[in-house]
Design a protein around this motif. Sequence first.
Motif, PDB file in Angstrom:
ATOM      1  N   CYS A  66       0.821  -1.219   0.000  1.00  0.00           N
ATOM      2  CA  CYS A  66       0.000   0.000   0.000  1.00  0.00           C
ATOM      3  C   CYS A  66       0.851   1.264   0.000  1.00  0.00           C
ATOM      4  O   CYS A  66       0.320   2.361  -0.135  1.00  0.00           O
ATOM      5  CB  CYS A  66      -0.938   0.001   1.213  1.00  0.00           C
ATOM      6  N   HIS A  67       2.164   1.116   0.176  1.00  0.00           N
ATOM      7  CA  HIS A  67       3.049   2.292   0.195  1.00  0.00           C
ATOM      8  C   HIS A  67       3.442   2.713  -1.215  1.00  0.00           C
ATOM      9  O   HIS A  67       3.758   1.869  -2.054  1.00  0.00           O
ATOM     10  CB  HIS A  67       4.321   1.987   1.008  1.00  0.00           C
ATOM     11  N   PRO A  68       3.456   4.029  -1.458  1.00  0.00           N
ATOM     12  CA  PRO A  68       3.941   4.503  -2.758  1.00  0.00           C
ATOM     13  C   PRO A  68       5.463   4.391  -2.820  1.00  0.00           C
ATOM     14  O   PRO A  68       6.133   4.375  -1.782  1.00  0.00           O
ATOM     15  CB  PRO A  68       3.532   5.983  -2.740  1.00  0.00           C
ATOM     16  N   ASP A  69       5.981   4.325  -4.027  1.00  0.00           N
ATOM     17  CA  ASP A  69       7.440   4.366  -4.191  1.00  0.00           C
ATOM     18  C   ASP A  69       7.975   5.688  -3.650  1.00  0.00           C
ATOM     19  O   ASP A  69       7.317   6.726  -3.773  1.00  0.00           O
ATOM     20  CB  ASP A  69       7.817   4.300  -5.683  1.00  0.00           C
ATOM     21  N   LEU A  70       9.160   5.650  -3.078  1.00  0.00           N
ATOM     22  CA  LEU A  70       9.818   6.888  -2.679  1.00  0.00           C
ATOM     23  C   LEU A  70      10.299   7.597  -3.945  1.00  0.00           C
ATOM     24  O   LEU A  70      10.881   6.962  -4.836  1.00  0.00           O
ATOM     25  CB  LEU A  70      10.994   6.582  -1.744  1.00  0.00           C
ATOM     26  N   ALA A  71      10.039   8.902  -4.011  1.00  0.00           N
ATOM     27  CA  ALA A  71      10.401   9.712  -5.182  1.00  0.00           C
ATOM     28  C   ALA A  71       9.849   9.099  -6.465  1.00  0.00           C
ATOM     29  O   ALA A  71      10.483   9.144  -7.510  1.00  0.00           O
ATOM     30  CB  ALA A  71      11.926   9.868  -5.289  1.00  0.00           C
ATOM     31  N   GLY A  72       8.655   8.531  -6.364  1.00  0.00           N
ATOM     32  CA  GLY A  72       8.080   7.811  -7.504  1.00  0.00           C
ATOM     33  C   GLY A  72       6.989   8.594  -8.217  1.00  0.00           C
ATOM     34  O   GLY A  72       6.877   9.814  -8.078  1.00  0.00           O
ATOM     35  N   ARG A 114      12.521  -7.941  -7.350  1.00  0.00           N
ATOM     36  CA  ARG A 114      13.056  -9.017  -6.507  1.00  0.00           C
ATOM     37  C   ARG A 114      12.069  -9.469  -5.434  1.00  0.00           C
ATOM     38  O   ARG A 114      11.914 -10.654  -5.191  1.00  0.00           O
ATOM     39  CB  ARG A 114      14.374  -8.558  -5.863  1.00  0.00           C
ATOM     40  N   PHE A 115      11.404  -8.489  -4.755  1.00  0.00           N
ATOM     41  CA  PHE A 115      10.602  -8.848  -3.586  1.00  0.00           C
ATOM     42  C   PHE A 115       9.088  -8.836  -3.827  1.00  0.00           C
ATOM     43  O   PHE A 115       8.332  -9.372  -3.008  1.00  0.00           O
ATOM     44  CB  PHE A 115      10.938  -7.921  -2.411  1.00  0.00           C
ATOM     45  N   GLY A 116       8.644  -8.154  -4.876  1.00  0.00           N
ATOM     46  CA  GLY A 116       7.201  -8.125  -5.150  1.00  0.00           C
ATOM     47  C   GLY A 116       6.453  -7.087  -4.336  1.00  0.00           C
ATOM     48  O   GLY A 116       5.218  -7.092  -4.298  1.00  0.00           O
ATOM     49  N   PHE A 117       7.169  -6.210  -3.655  1.00  0.00           N
ATOM     50  CA  PHE A 117       6.539  -5.080  -2.957  1.00  0.00           C
ATOM     51  C   PHE A 117       7.525  -3.907  -2.996  1.00  0.00           C
ATOM     52  O   PHE A 117       8.723  -4.104  -3.253  1.00  0.00           O
ATOM     53  CB  PHE A 117       6.134  -5.445  -1.517  1.00  0.00           C
ATOM     54  N   PRO A 118       7.008  -2.684  -2.767  1.00  0.00           N
ATOM     55  CA  PRO A 118       7.894  -1.518  -2.882  1.00  0.00           C
ATOM     56  C   PRO A 118       8.822  -1.364  -1.684  1.00  0.00           C
ATOM     57  O   PRO A 118       8.525  -1.867  -0.593  1.00  0.00           O
ATOM     58  CB  PRO A 118       6.912  -0.341  -2.949  1.00  0.00           C
ATOM     59  N   PHE A 119       9.909  -0.674  -1.901  1.00  0.00           N
ATOM     60  CA  PHE A 119      10.874  -0.404  -0.831  1.00  0.00           C
ATOM     61  C   PHE A 119      10.285   0.599   0.156  1.00  0.00           C
ATOM     62  O   PHE A 119       9.911   1.703  -0.221  1.00  0.00           O
ATOM     63  CB  PHE A 119      12.147   0.175  -1.446  1.00  0.00           C
ATOM     64  N   VAL A 120      10.185   0.179   1.408  1.00  0.00           N
ATOM     65  CA  VAL A 120       9.668   1.064   2.458  1.00  0.00           C
ATOM     66  C   VAL A 120      10.751   1.281   3.501  1.00  0.00           C
ATOM     67  O   VAL A 120      11.386   0.323   3.967  1.00  0.00           O
ATOM     68  CB  VAL A 120       8.398   0.473   3.115  1.00  0.00           C
TER      69      VAL A 120
END
Length: 174
Positions: A66-72, A114-120
């Motif tokens: 549910c988190h947006p990408d950072l600087a995305g 790689r992980f299937g979810f965004p970097f948080v």
Amino acid sequence: MDMRQVNSLSYEEFVETFGNVVERCPVVAAAVWSGRPFANSHDLEASIGEFIDSLPVAGQEGIVRCHPDLAGRDLKRGALTAESRGEQTQAGLTLLDAGDAARMNRLNAQYKERFGFPFVICARMNNKEEILLRLAERLGNEPAQERQCAIEEVKKICQLRLQDIIQCPATHTK
Ligand code: GUN
């Protein structure tokens, strides 16, 4: 808002107030409301943490997703939540130069692949250099380890968002 006010909120008011302490996951506030009364903000934070920990892997990954990408894209489109916009601004992510922006995009994409979810990461506890460094480092984690890492960052973000809402009275020794 103080704890007396927090504990007197209706379900609807509680979800409206705390619905984004976990980014775009009002179901978390909805789930912990029945645990009232909370002794203090740490107690509410602990309830949220326990709820998140009790979820199956798919639920935990759902929260991270549910988190947006950072600087995305959402930042560029002006589509971030107010909380996320404030955090990304504070970390300096709205002022990336072209080189850092390209690096962030590339690493975010590799991470998601790689992980299937965004970097948080808790952006308010890191500046843009640290965020880029952690992103590159965490790409090397094993998936289960990285899921746990992402969940711990979600909890840190939640802790700071709770502190923004709940005013902590001076602690008395007597
Ligand atoms: N860290 C703090 N806020 C956010 C956010 O909205 N998205 C991501 N990916 N990390 C964050």
